[in-house]
Scaffold this motif. Structure first.
Motif, short mmCIF file in Angstrom:
data_model
loop_
_atom_site.label_atom_id
_atom_site.label_comp_id
_atom_site.label_asym_id
_atom_site.label_seq_id
_atom_site.Cartn_x
_atom_site.Cartn_y
_atom_site.Cartn_z
N UNK A 1 0.79 -1.23 0.00
CA UNK A 1 0.00 0.00 0.00
C UNK A 1 0.81 1.27 0.00
N UNK A 2 2.11 1.16 -0.27
CA UNK A 2 2.98 2.33 -0.29
C UNK A 2 3.82 2.32 -1.56
N UNK A 3 4.09 3.50 -2.07
CA UNK A 3 4.99 3.65 -3.20
C UNK A 3 6.33 4.12 -2.64
N UNK A 4 7.35 3.27 -2.73
CA UNK A 4 8.67 3.60 -2.20
C UNK A 4 9.51 4.18 -3.33
N UNK A 5 10.01 5.36 -3.14
CA UNK A 5 10.81 6.06 -4.13
C UNK A 5 12.23 6.18 -3.61
N UNK A 6 13.19 5.64 -4.36
CA UNK A 6 14.59 5.69 -3.98
C UNK A 6 15.35 6.62 -4.92
N UNK A 7 16.11 7.53 -4.34
CA UNK A 7 16.94 8.46 -5.11
C UNK A 7 18.39 8.05 -4.95
N UNK A 8 19.01 7.69 -6.06
CA UNK A 8 20.44 7.43 -6.08
C UNK A 8 21.12 8.60 -6.78
N UNK A 9 21.92 9.36 -6.05
CA UNK A 9 22.45 10.63 -6.57
C UNK A 9 23.97 10.66 -6.49
#
Length: 464
Positions: A421-429
């Motif tokens: 039920x969650x949208x996990x957003x990962x930022x690799x910078x």
């Protein structure tokens, strides 16, 4: 062991070449401290049998063609358990994990071993009691294949005997009449020609501007990365979708674009209107639900194991003064741009172009073309569908799931996956160039701005 070989697919060759080498990091956050006593048996009995590529190395035969060659797997060479000081705070272990991710992200796979590793981080962070990290080379398969393989190792935490279920995906209807198609033909032709020509230019001579989210430096893919993750409620996203008549991709892409522009504006006001492009990864399979791994690897499987994806160039809208007070414009602009791209056959033409390029100049030339496509854009965005139920691995409940892409010549990669039920957003910078945590805060701020504006839009609509 006999030398059993199979050809490496064209895309697999492109993704493991002198010009380009992409890998995936998949993270499983455990609810309880990790007991790694079953690691060897799980790898031997569950993971390796999934696909022969997990027991193979990539070699070049006498004809110069790349092949997967079966080898004996020394499991101890693939399992890593880092040691850090004991008794520290979760915040301290967050920093250790970030440094460790940067370290393994820069390490190349040994050519003498199969192209995968497992890293067991047995320390409590602010989000988990321990973290299991799978590092997999992208030539083994695309995110869809590898997610399917990963899920085959896991079970439902509530009842292992029940199958996993996934969020519904709206499929295109095949009942469109000819009379409805004909008026769109000219639009499709026009969009295809313009989109394809622009895509070729973006992959060859047309670079994005250098901005606070794009250094544009050569060799950026070899630099360390910094990670930050965030979660968004799928219920909130569905509410925005319903209020605006948009899709999930429109909503989250709009939030990423707005958040990125706000971050850029803080760092350099002029960059809020700079030419910036996102390269969105598309799954080109006809079917969008996961089959079992057994079905996926059958010769006539509908989804097929391997790499089945294409890139879509999406220009980021500029941040005009009005956009700060009307964040919905970013969702509408994302929706408009993506709809135009969908009403185009440019992705198909690009695929044909790569085939011609491979035939005339070989796979290394295609890899260089893809490398330039990535390098000339500002960020990459990729997403996968994850299960609705909580997962468990060897009786370890999994509280979080996310991934990122390594080796792309871009300063930012954004990877999205749904889970429970969650949208996990990962930022690799790019580390020491982009402040990943600050960018995260701006994307979260942008989402809240969009959510608030979407709810107000509904409240302001006249009631019948």
């Amino acid at each position: 062991m006999d030398e059993l070989k199979e050809p490496v697919s064209p895309t697999g060759q492109y993704l493991n070449s002198s010009a380009l080498s992409l890998s995936l990091l998949c993270f499983l956050e455990s609810e309880i401290p990790i007991d790694d006593s079953q690691t060897t048996s799980l790898l031997k009995d569950v993971f390796l049998p999934i696909n022969s590529r997990f027991s193979s190395i990539m070699v070049v035969d006498e004809n110069g063609e790349k092949q997967w060659k079966r080898v004996e797997v020394r499991l101890e060479d693939h399992v890593n358990v880092p040691i850090f000081p004991a008794g520290l705070s979760p915040e301290s272990y967050d920093n250790y994990l970030d440094e460790y991710i940067s370290k393994i992200g820069m390490e190349a796979f040994a050519k003498s071993r199969p192209l995968w590793e497992i890293h067991i981080f047995k320390y409590p962070t602010t989000t988990a009691a321990g973290v299991l990290i799978f590092k997999l080379h992208h030539s083994l398969g695309d995110g869809f294949s590898l997610m399917g393989a990963l899920l085959s190792c896991l079970q439902r935490a509530d009842d292992p005997s029940l199958p996993l279920t996934f969020p519904s995906v709206r499929l295109l209807s095949n009942n469109t009449s000819l009379m409805k198609i004909l008026p769109k033909i000219f639009s499709v032709v026009f969009n295809t020609v313009s989109d394809f020509c622009w895509s070729v230019r973006k992959s060859t001579v047309l670079e994005d501007d250098k901005t606070p989210i794009r250094s544009g430096d050569d060799g950026v893919e070899f630099r360390p990365i910094s990670m930050a993750t965030m979660g968004f409620s799928l219920d909130h996203i569905k509410q925005i979708k319903a209020n605006l008549g948009a899709t999930l991709n429109d909503v989250i892409t709009g939030a990423i674009f707005l958040g990125s522009r706000l971050y850029m504006q803080e760092k350099s006001k002029e960059s809020s209107k700079a030419q910036s492009t996102a390269l969105v990864l598309l799954n080109t399979r006809i079917f969008r639900s996961y089959e079992s791994v057994e079905d996926m690897v059958k010769p006539n499987a509908k989804t097929r194991w391997g790499n089945h994806f294409a890139f879509l160039h999406v220009a980021m809208p500029p941040l005009a003064e009005a956009s700060s007070t009307n964040p919905l414009e970013f969702v509408f602009r994302a929706q408009q741009i993506i709809n135009v791209k969908k009403n185009s056959l440019a992705v198909f033409l690009t695929g044909q172009l790569l085939k011609i390029l491979k035939k005339l100049r070989g796979p290394e030339a295609v890899a260089k073309y893809i490398h330039n496509t990535l390098k000339n854009s500002s960020m990459g965005i990729t997403n996968l569908i994850g299960p609705i139920e909580k997962l468990s691995l060897a009786n370890h409940p999994i509280r979080g799931l996310y991934f990122t892409v390594l080796g792309a010549p871009q300063s930012i990669c954004i990877a999205i996956v749904s889970y429970m039920g969650e949208l996990r957003v990962a930022v690799g910078a790019e580390k020491d160039f982009i402040d990943a945590k600050k960018l995260k805060s701006y994307i979260e701020k942008a989402f809240q701005m969009i959510f608030k504006a979407a709810c107000q839009k509904t409240d302001q609509q006249p009631k019948e």
